[in-house]
Design a protein around this motif. Structure first.
Motif, mmCIF file in Angstrom:
data_model
loop_
_atom_site.group_PDB
_atom_site.id
_atom_site.type_symbol
_atom_site.label_atom_id
_atom_site.label_comp_id
_atom_site.label_asym_id
_atom_site.label_seq_id
_atom_site.Cartn_x
_atom_site.Cartn_y
_atom_site.Cartn_z
ATOM 1 N N SER A 188 0.828 -1.207 0.000
ATOM 2 C CA SER A 188 0.000 0.000 0.000
ATOM 3 C C SER A 188 0.863 1.256 0.000
ATOM 4 C CB SER A 188 -0.945 0.003 1.205
ATOM 5 O OG SER A 188 -0.233 0.026 2.425
ATOM 6 N N ARG A 189 1.956 1.241 0.728
ATOM 7 C CA ARG A 189 2.868 2.396 0.701
ATOM 8 C C ARG A 189 3.420 2.616 -0.702
ATOM 9 N NH1 ARG A 189 6.461 1.118 6.164
ATOM 10 N NH2 ARG A 189 4.920 1.813 7.711
ATOM 11 N N GLN A 190 3.705 1.525 -1.416
ATOM 12 C CA GLN A 190 4.238 1.666 -2.763
ATOM 13 C C GLN A 190 3.177 2.222 -3.716
ATOM 14 O OE1 GLN A 190 7.551 1.271 -3.519
ATOM 15 N NE2 GLN A 190 6.842 2.372 -5.350
ATOM 16 N N HIS A 191 1.938 1.804 -3.548
ATOM 17 C CA HIS A 191 0.854 2.377 -4.358
ATOM 18 C C HIS A 191 0.787 3.893 -4.151
ATOM 19 C CE1 HIS A 191 -0.778 -1.283 -5.952
ATOM 20 N NE2 HIS A 191 -1.115 -1.774 -4.776
ATOM 21 N N ILE A 192 0.895 4.325 -2.903
ATOM 22 C CA ILE A 192 0.825 5.754 -2.603
ATOM 23 C C ILE A 192 2.027 6.486 -3.194
ATOM 24 C CG2 ILE A 192 0.789 7.463 -0.746
ATOM 25 C CD1 ILE A 192 -0.689 5.294 0.946
ATOM 26 N N ARG A 193 3.215 5.910 -3.068
ATOM 27 C CA ARG A 193 4.399 6.519 -3.683
ATOM 28 C C ARG A 193 4.208 6.680 -5.191
ATOM 29 N NH1 ARG A 193 7.100 2.453 -0.472
ATOM 30 N NH2 ARG A 193 7.874 3.401 1.463
ATOM 31 N N ASN A 194 3.654 5.660 -5.813
ATOM 32 C CA ASN A 194 3.443 5.709 -7.263
ATOM 33 C C ASN A 194 2.469 6.817 -7.644
ATOM 34 O OD1 ASN A 194 5.175 3.542 -7.531
ATOM 35 N ND2 ASN A 194 3.549 2.025 -7.755
ATOM 36 N N PRO A 253 4.973 7.333 3.059
ATOM 37 C CA PRO A 253 4.731 8.667 2.512
ATOM 38 C C PRO A 253 4.022 9.552 3.524
ATOM 39 C CG PRO A 253 4.122 6.969 0.930
ATOM 40 C CD PRO A 253 4.384 6.266 2.229
ATOM 41 N N LEU A 254 4.273 10.868 3.403
ATOM 42 C CA LEU A 254 3.793 11.785 4.435
ATOM 43 C C LEU A 254 3.451 13.139 3.833
ATOM 44 C CD1 LEU A 254 5.141 12.303 7.962
ATOM 45 C CD2 LEU A 254 5.291 14.255 6.401
ATOM 46 N N GLY A 255 2.360 13.744 4.334
ATOM 47 C CA GLY A 255 1.964 15.077 3.901
ATOM 48 C C GLY A 255 2.123 16.094 5.014
ATOM 49 N N LEU A 313 2.046 9.640 -5.866
ATOM 50 C CA LEU A 313 2.794 10.886 -5.658
ATOM 51 C C LEU A 313 3.736 11.174 -6.811
ATOM 52 C CD1 LEU A 313 3.795 10.641 -1.869
ATOM 53 C CD2 LEU A 313 1.877 11.858 -2.864
ATOM 54 N N ASN A 314 4.338 10.124 -7.351
ATOM 55 C CA ASN A 314 5.334 10.285 -8.419
ATOM 56 C C ASN A 314 4.721 10.339 -9.808
ATOM 57 O OD1 ASN A 314 7.387 10.208 -6.495
ATOM 58 N ND2 ASN A 314 7.568 7.982 -6.602
ATOM 59 N N GLY A 315 3.400 10.185 -9.912
ATOM 60 C CA GLY A 315 2.735 10.246 -11.204
ATOM 61 C C GLY A 315 2.784 8.957 -11.997
ATOM 62 N N GLU A 316 3.267 7.881 -11.372
ATOM 63 C CA GLU A 316 3.315 6.597 -12.065
ATOM 64 C C GLU A 316 1.972 5.872 -12.016
ATOM 65 O OE1 GLU A 316 6.580 4.335 -10.504
ATOM 66 O OE2 GLU A 316 7.870 6.115 -10.409
ATOM 67 N N ASP A 317 1.169 6.213 -11.029
ATOM 68 C CA ASP A 317 -0.188 5.674 -10.870
ATOM 69 C C ASP A 317 -1.136 6.869 -10.977
ATOM 70 O OD1 ASP A 317 -2.650 4.712 -9.884
ATOM 71 O OD2 ASP A 317 -1.685 3.320 -8.503
ATOM 72 N N HIS A 318 -2.069 6.834 -11.925
ATOM 73 C CA HIS A 318 -2.902 7.998 -12.215
ATOM 74 C C HIS A 318 -4.205 8.019 -11.422
ATOM 75 C CE1 HIS A 318 -0.123 9.199 -15.283
ATOM 76 N NE2 HIS A 318 -0.205 8.014 -15.859
ATOM 77 N N ARG A 319 -4.365 7.087 -10.516
ATOM 78 C CA ARG A 319 -5.540 7.134 -9.667
ATOM 79 C C ARG A 319 -5.443 8.305 -8.689
ATOM 80 N NH1 ARG A 319 -5.710 1.269 -7.081
ATOM 81 N NH2 ARG A 319 -3.443 1.659 -7.071
ATOM 82 N N MET A 320 -6.601 8.689 -8.174
ATOM 83 C CA MET A 320 -6.644 9.741 -7.163
ATOM 84 C C MET A 320 -6.512 9.099 -5.791
ATOM 85 S SD MET A 320 -9.560 12.663 -6.786
ATOM 86 C CE MET A 320 -9.350 14.056 -5.680
ATOM 87 N N LEU A 321 -5.718 9.691 -4.932
ATOM 88 C CA LEU A 321 -5.552 9.220 -3.561
ATOM 89 C C LEU A 321 -6.617 9.871 -2.684
ATOM 90 C CD1 LEU A 321 -3.846 7.707 -1.412
ATOM 91 C CD2 LEU A 321 -2.416 9.765 -1.266
#
Length: 353
Positions: free
Chosen positions: A38-44, A181-183, A46-54
Motif C-alpha cells: 500500500s505504501r508503494q501504491h501511494i508513492r506511485n 509517505p507523508l503530507g 505521488l510520483n505520477g506513475e499511478d494515475h488514480r486519485m488518492l
C-alpha cells in the motif's frame, strides 16, 4: 537542599518498550506485506506513475473502536468498488492537537474518562490498526507525539504532520525517518512557506534525540524521507482549494526544487468546519483533477457513520453511536454518494481507467 526538579510533575510512569508492545500485539507477515504494497501504491501516485486519485477518508478521530470497525468494513467495500479510479486509505487518527484543552485522542485517553492510560491506548491502537488492515484497507494517521511512531508506525501506510506542527523542527526531523509517505499541512494561518520548508527538511538526513525500540533515549540519524508532499487545508483568511490556489502552490513547490504533489483537505478551514459544505469542496477538487491537473494527487474527507459531531465530555453511555466527538464529519450515505460520483467523473474524463 532546595528542590529544583519535578516541581510540577505529579507522576512519571514508564511505558512498555516499543519492542515489547510490538511483540505483544504483533503484525502478521500478511499484514506487513499489505502495508509495504500500500505504501508503494501511494508513492506511485505521488510520483505520477499511478494515475488514480488518492483519498484519505474516515472519522476525524477514533473514539469507539466498534463503530470504527463498522465504518472500516463499509469503506473497504466502497474502496473495492472504486479501486480503478481512486485509491482509498482510511483515516485512523489517534492523537488530537489541542489549542487549549480537550480530549487528546484514543492513545492518550482510551477510556474517555480522563484516566490517561497511555499503555492501554497504545495497545488498543495497534489492535484496531490490525483489524482495519485485515479489512483490506491501508491506514492513515497524524503523528503528533514524536515517540508514538515507535509503537504504531509499522501499521501505517500514510501519515500527516498537522497545521499546528508543520513548523516544528521536532516533527520535521521525525518525518525524515518515517518509512511511509507523508503530507505536511499548511499552517492554521494558511502559510505555504512552512510546509515547503518542512518538506525540504524532511527529505534530508537528520540527527536528533529519540527513543530506541528498547525504550532507551538515543541519538537517531535518518537518511531522509523522499516521499513527502503538501496538503492544503485552508487558513485564517479562508479556503485554499480553488484552482488558483492549487496553481500557486504548484509553482511554489517547483521554484523550491520540489515535486509538485498536492493533496487538498476538503474539511477544516476549506469547508469552514461545516460538514454540509464538505461535499461541494470535494466535488471541486475532483473537477480540477478531471480537468487534467495532475499535480493534484489526492483529497481528504472527514467522514463517519453519522453526520456532524457531538459535545464531549459527557457520559460515554450517552454518546451517539458512530458520531464524531471532535470535528464535524459527513455521514456514510453522503460519503458513498460523493465517492461514487468522483469515480464516475474520473473514469469519464479519461484521467484514469
Amino acid at each position: 537542599m532546595a528542590q529544583v526538579t519535578d516541581l510540577h510533575i505529579s507522576s512519571n510512569i514508564p511505558l512498555p518498550a516499543p519492542a515489547l508492545l510490538l511483540s505483544e500485539v504483533e503484525r502478521s507477515a500478511q499484514q506487513a506485506e499489505f502495508i509495504a504494497e500500500s505504501r508503494q501504491h501511494i508513492r506511485n501516485i505521488l510520483n505520477g506513475e499511478d494515475h488514480r486519485m488518492l483519498l484519505v477518508c474516515g472519522p476525524c478521530s477514533i473514539h469507539d473502536t466498534k463503530a470504527g470497525i463498522e465504518y472500516a468494513q463499509r469503506l473497504a467495500e466502497l474502496a473495492d468498488e472504486v479501486k480503478h479510479q481512486i485509491y482509498v486509505v482510511m483515516r485512523v487518527y489517534y492523537e488530537k492537537p489541542r489549542t487549549t484543552i480537550g480530549w487528546k485522542g484514543l492513545i492518550m485517553d482510551p477510556k474517555l474518562d480522563g484516566s490517561d492510560n497511555i499503555p492501554e491506548g497504545l495497545r488498543q491502537a495497534r489492535h484496531f490498526l490490525r483489524e482495519v488492515i485485515d479489512c483490506g484497507l491501508p491506514t492513515a494517521t497524524e503523528l503528533l507525539d514524536p515517540i508514538t511512531p515507535q509503537y504504531i508506525a509499522d501499521l501505517i501506510s500514510w501519515s500527516a504532520v498537522g497545521a499546528r506542527t508543520t513548523e516544528s523542527q521536532t516533527h520535521r526531523q521525525m518525518a525524515s525517518g518515517l518509512s511511509m509517505p507523508l503530507g505536511f499541512k499548511n499552517t492554521t494561518t494558511g502559510d505555504l512557506t512552512a510546509p515547503v520548508n518542512a518538506i525540504k527538511a524532511a527529505t534530508q538526513k537528520q540527527t536528533f534525540l529519540g527513543v530506541s525500540e528498547q525504550g532507551v533515549a538515543s541519538a537517531v540519524t535518518t537518511s531522509g524521507n523522499p516521499d513527502c508532499h503538501i496538503i492544503l487545508r485552508g487558513g485564517d483568511d479562508g479556503p485554499n482549494y480553488g484552482a488558483d490556489d492549487v496553481a500557486v502552490t504548484g509553482r511554489l513547490l517547483k521554484r523550491n526544487g520540489l515535486q509538485a504533489s498536492i493533496m487538498v483537505d476538503a474539511s477544516h478551514a476549506n469547508c469552514g468546519k461545516k460538514y454540509d459544505r464538505m461535499p461541494a469542496v470535494f466535488r471541486e477538487i475532483v473537477r480540477q483533477r478531471c480537468a487534467g491537473n495532475t499535480q493534484l494527487i489526492g483529497a481528504m474527507l472527514e467522514s463517519n457513520l453519522v453526520a456532524g459531531n457531538q459535545s464531549f465530555p459527557q457520559p460515554v453511555t450517552d454518546l451517539t453511536y458512530g458520531q464524531s466527538i471532535t470535528d464535524e464529519c459527513i455521514d456514510w450515505d453522503t460519503t458513498l454518494q460523493i465517492v461514487r460520483e468522483a469515480a464516475t467523473a474520473l473514469k469519464q474524463s479519461g484521467v484514469v481507467g
